[in-house]
Scaffold this active site. Structure first.
Site, PDB file in Angstrom:
ATOM      1  NE  ARG A  47      -0.083   7.121  11.810  1.00 50.29           N
ATOM      2  CZ  ARG A  47      -0.473   7.824  10.990  1.00 50.29           C
ATOM      3  NH1 ARG A  47       0.342   8.403  10.271  1.00 50.29           N
ATOM      4  NH2 ARG A  47      -1.823   8.206  10.742  1.00 50.29           N
ATOM      5  CE  LYS A 106      -6.219   6.574  -3.986  1.00 51.05           C
ATOM      6  NZ  LYS A 106      -7.578   6.952  -3.405  1.00 51.05           N
ATOM      7  CB  VAL A 133      -9.043   2.119 -10.237  1.00 48.84           C
ATOM      8  CG1 VAL A 133      -9.843   3.173 -11.142  1.00 48.84           C
ATOM      9  CG2 VAL A 133      -7.774   2.080 -10.414  1.00 48.84           C
ATOM     10  CB  ILE A 137     -17.067   1.226  -9.577  1.00 51.05           C
ATOM     11  CG1 ILE A 137     -17.706   2.287  -8.791  1.00 51.05           C
ATOM     12  CG2 ILE A 137     -17.537   0.896 -10.844  1.00 51.05           C
ATOM     13  CD1 ILE A 137     -17.533   3.737  -9.672  1.00 51.05           C
ATOM     14  CD  GLU A 191      -7.860  13.730   2.029  1.00 49.73           C
ATOM     15  OE1 GLU A 191      -6.738  14.246   2.458  1.00 49.73           O
ATOM     16  OE2 GLU A 191      -7.994  12.613   1.711  1.00 49.73           O
ATOM     17  CG  ASP A 202      -7.313  10.283  -6.743  1.00 49.27           C
ATOM     18  OD1 ASP A 202      -7.120   9.607  -5.494  1.00 49.27           O
ATOM     19  OD2 ASP A 202      -8.397  10.097  -6.821  1.00 49.27           O
ATOM     20  CE  LYS A 206      -8.864   6.899  -7.586  1.00 46.07           C
ATOM     21  NZ  LYS A 206      -9.744   8.027  -6.976  1.00 46.07           N
TER      22      LYS A 206
HETATM   23  N1  LIG Z   1     -10.708   6.254   2.284  1.00 45.57           N
HETATM   24  C1  LIG Z   1     -11.306   6.148   0.958  1.00 45.57           C
HETATM   25  O1  LIG Z   1     -12.434   6.506   0.683  1.00 45.57           O
HETATM   26  C2  LIG Z   1     -10.498   5.262   0.127  1.00 45.57           C
HETATM   27  C3  LIG Z   1     -11.086   4.786  -1.030  1.00 45.57           C
HETATM   28  C4  LIG Z   1     -10.345   4.321  -2.122  1.00 45.57           C
HETATM   29  C5  LIG Z   1      -8.929   3.662  -1.664  1.00 45.57           C
HETATM   30  N2  LIG Z   1      -8.465   4.084  -0.560  1.00 45.57           N
HETATM   31  C6  LIG Z   1      -6.935   3.751  -0.159  1.00 45.57           C
HETATM   32  O2  LIG Z   1      -7.158   3.071   0.854  1.00 45.57           O
HETATM   33  C7  LIG Z   1      -5.892   3.227   1.537  1.00 45.57           C
HETATM   34  C8  LIG Z   1      -6.286   3.503   3.082  1.00 45.57           C
HETATM   35  O3  LIG Z   1      -6.881   4.841   3.104  1.00 45.57           O
HETATM   36  P1  LIG Z   1      -7.698   5.273   4.473  1.00 45.57           P
HETATM   37  O4  LIG Z   1      -8.769   6.237   4.063  1.00 45.57           O
HETATM   38  O5  LIG Z   1      -8.424   3.917   5.010  1.00 45.57           O
HETATM   39  O6  LIG Z   1      -6.351   5.764   5.328  1.00 45.57           O
HETATM   40  P2  LIG Z   1      -6.532   6.275   6.910  1.00 45.57           P
HETATM   41  O7  LIG Z   1      -7.994   6.420   7.303  1.00 45.57           O
HETATM   42  O8  LIG Z   1      -5.610   7.406   7.019  1.00 45.57           O
HETATM   43  O9  LIG Z   1      -5.903   4.904   7.587  1.00 45.57           O
HETATM   44  C9  LIG Z   1      -4.475   4.699   7.369  1.00 45.57           C
HETATM   45  C10 LIG Z   1      -4.329   3.651   8.578  1.00 45.57           C
HETATM   46  O10 LIG Z   1      -2.860   3.062   8.207  1.00 45.57           O
HETATM   47  C11 LIG Z   1      -2.245   3.023   9.741  1.00 45.57           C
HETATM   48  N3  LIG Z   1      -0.981   3.334   9.524  1.00 45.57           N
HETATM   49  C12 LIG Z   1      -0.376   4.633   9.057  1.00 45.57           C
HETATM   50  N4  LIG Z   1       0.888   4.314   8.974  1.00 45.57           N
HETATM   51  C13 LIG Z   1       1.222   3.282   9.213  1.00 45.57           C
HETATM   52  C14 LIG Z   1       2.519   2.391   9.677  1.00 45.57           C
HETATM   53  N5  LIG Z   1       3.768   3.120   9.532  1.00 45.57           N
HETATM   54  N6  LIG Z   1       2.381   1.091  10.198  1.00 45.57           N
HETATM   55  C15 LIG Z   1       1.050   0.627  10.529  1.00 45.57           C
HETATM   56  N7  LIG Z   1      -0.150   1.449  10.235  1.00 45.57           N
HETATM   57  C16 LIG Z   1       0.030   2.528   9.797  1.00 45.57           C
HETATM   58  C17 LIG Z   1      -3.122   4.183  10.317  1.00 45.57           C
HETATM   59  O11 LIG Z   1      -2.868   3.768  11.970  1.00 45.57           O
HETATM   60  P3  LIG Z   1      -3.911   4.528  12.988  1.00 45.57           P
HETATM   61  O12 LIG Z   1      -5.220   4.365  12.810  1.00 45.57           O
HETATM   62  O13 LIG Z   1      -3.108   4.253  13.955  1.00 45.57           O
HETATM   63  O14 LIG Z   1      -3.589   6.270  12.422  1.00 45.57           O
HETATM   64  C18 LIG Z   1      -4.534   3.887  10.033  1.00 45.57           C
HETATM   65  O15 LIG Z   1      -5.142   2.903  10.667  1.00 45.57           O
HETATM   66  C19 LIG Z   1      -5.056   4.223   0.851  1.00 45.57           C
HETATM   67  O16 LIG Z   1      -4.139   3.612  -0.046  1.00 45.57           O
HETATM   68  C20 LIG Z   1      -6.059   4.988   0.056  1.00 45.57           C
HETATM   69  O17 LIG Z   1      -5.699   5.550  -1.246  1.00 45.57           O
HETATM   70  C21 LIG Z   1      -9.051   4.951   0.298  1.00 45.57           C
END
Ligand SMILES: NC(=O)c1ccc[n+]([C@@H]2O[C@H](COP(=O)([O-])OP(=O)(O)OC[C@H]3O[C@@H](n4cnc5c(N)ncnc54)[C@H](OP(=O)(O)O)[C@@H]3O)[C@@H](O)[C@H]2O)c1
Length: 429
Positions: A47, A106, A133, A137, A191, A202, A206
């Protein structure tokens, strides 16, 4: 080994995406050897294009994710943006332009998994989402592949690290909910807006994904009964301890005893300290699977975090790349069983009910009669009281949620019952 690289488009470069990119770069040689071809990061959609991203070639960064997935030369799209849109449209566009997809999303898979699988099938592509999920794991693949010859009857899991951290802190320190939440927030486990975690949204997403895969049937997010854990008190933990239990927020997916239907639910529950899930501490996740032939299996590990989640994404990336080189696709959606999902009222379990009652003769008999009238059999009763007020703790044998609901409604109408202090299901016995 093939020298022409497989091209990967990374959608999102945040907590998870940045780790995916890092591991792809640092482990490039190993990944190439395991896949049979090098993998090349062909573009990174974000973004905020001006943000400094260590280890990422700025020439690869774009804000136009749609153009990236439409390029036509992309083999695999890794979607780690999160949320419903634009992720959903980007994934279907990726399939239409010949790419397979790995996602950690998810929320999207729980809501639209069936349609996304159909889109993948239509274009002969893969849709993998191990990271959706319980983070690192391995769970989706064991359920989909390792247990494909078995019959899973029950999946019982701690699938949200934030709530497990809070409940563990309440258990070990005696803190109340708010105090434990504040600690989780200060340490980065919760958060700023913890609603999705503490209200069970959440975990419900899952649970829907796990139930669908475990029972080869479609389970929609709306099919999952959901209760959060914000009402759990220090007094509930004290009661749990007296019963040799602790309290966890559980995702529970079950096949009915007659095998003709399934249920999926998320709520706080007491579980015996002897149960393996009782010892899952801090922000860890664990999922307990009961199947006909294998018996009891437990999967344990970090359920979130950039690097652990990236591990699961990379595992999928390797699998999808191998499929691609072999001209094949992996297992898609398996929903052939088409079992109905029963409402919560049909769930059968045990209950721990804490009542504030008048401290006078005959109250216990009155309360016991209400339970009997609703067909809920009492296992134990503990009574304590002084100065005209008393508390009654009733633990039941197994009964349906509907029967318990009717019992509680009738109890509230008794003059001698001042209030129902708490109702907690007892699981894992
Ligand atoms: N974090 C965890 O521990 C975790 C665990 C399991 C699953 N997940 C899943 O993994 C996914 C990502 O999580 P995250 O924690 O990595 O999220 P995040 O840190 O908020 O990263 C989201 C990324 O997406 C980019 N983005 C947002 N809107 C966009 C758009 N319209 N076009 C292009 N890029 C866009 C953001 O860009 P910018 O960098 O420029 O803001 C950022 O790089 C989610 O589905 C989450 O549920 C996360």
């Amino acid at each position: 080994m093939r020298t022409r690289p497989l091209k990967v488009a990374l959608l999102g470069c945040g907590v998870v995406g940045s780790e995916v990119a890092r591991i792809m770069t640092t482990h490039a040689a190993d990944l190439a050897a395991r896949i049979g071809a090098p993998v090349e990061l062909a573009g990174v959609a974000v973004r905020r294009p001006d943000k400094v991203r260590e280890g990422i070639d700025p020439a690869l960064v774009t804000t136009d994710a749609t153009a990236l997935v439409k390029r036509g030369d992309i083999d695999v799209v890794v979607e780690v943006i999160g949320g419903i849109e634009p992720a959903r449209t980007l994934i279907t566009t990726a399939f239409a332009h010949g790419a397979s997809v790995v996602s950690a999303n998810k929320a999207l898979i729980a809501q639209d998994g069936a349609a996304l699988h159909a889109a993948a099938d239509e274009h002969g592509r893969d849709l993998y989402y191990e990271a959706a999920v319980a983070g690192a794991i391995p769970l989706i693949r064991p359920l989909r592949e390792s247990l494909a010859g078995d019959k899973v009857n029950r999946v019982l899991g701690i699938v949200n690290g934030t709530t497990n951290f809070i409940l563990d802190a309440m258990d070990t320190t005696g803190a109340g909910y708010q105090e434990a939440l504040d600690e989780a927030t200060a340490l980065g486990y919760a958060e700023a807006d913890p609603t999705a975690d503490v209200e069970g949204f959440d975990a419900a997403a899952k649970a829907a994904i796990l139930a669908g895969i475990a029972f080869h049937t479609r389970v929609r997010l709306d099919d999952v009964h959901r209760e959060g854990m914000t009402e759990v008190t220090a007094a509930d933990f004290a009661s749990a301890r007296r019963m040799g239990c602790t309290i966890k927020l559980l995702a529970i997916c079950e096949r009915a005893a007659d095998g003709a239907s399934v249920t999926a639910r998320v709520h706080p529950a007491m579980i015996p300290l002897s149960h393996p899930l009782a010892n899952v501490r801090e922000a860890y996740n664990a999922v307990f699977v009961e199947s006909e032939a294998a018996g009891q299996l437990m999967f344990y590990g970090p359920g979130a975090g950039g690097s652990p989640t990236a591990s699961a994404v990379l595992g999928d990336l390797v699998a999808v790349c191998r499929n691609r080189l072999g001209g094949a696709t992996g297992p898609g959606e398996s929903a052939y069983a088409a079992l109905p999902v029963s409402p919560m009222g049909e769930v059968v379990t045990r209950y721990h009910i804490s009542l504030d009652v008048a401290d006078k003769p005959g109250v216990l008999a009155q309360v016991a009669t209400v339970f009997a009238e609703h067909g809920v059999s009492i296992d134990t009763v503990r009574q304590s009281g002084k100065d005209g007020e008393a508390s009654l703790v009733v633990v039941t044998h197994r009964a349906s949620d509907a029967a318990l609901g009717g019992t509680v409604e009738a109890l509230r109408k008794l003059d001698t019952v001042r209030g129902v202090a708490s109702i907690m299901r007892v699981e894992g016995e």
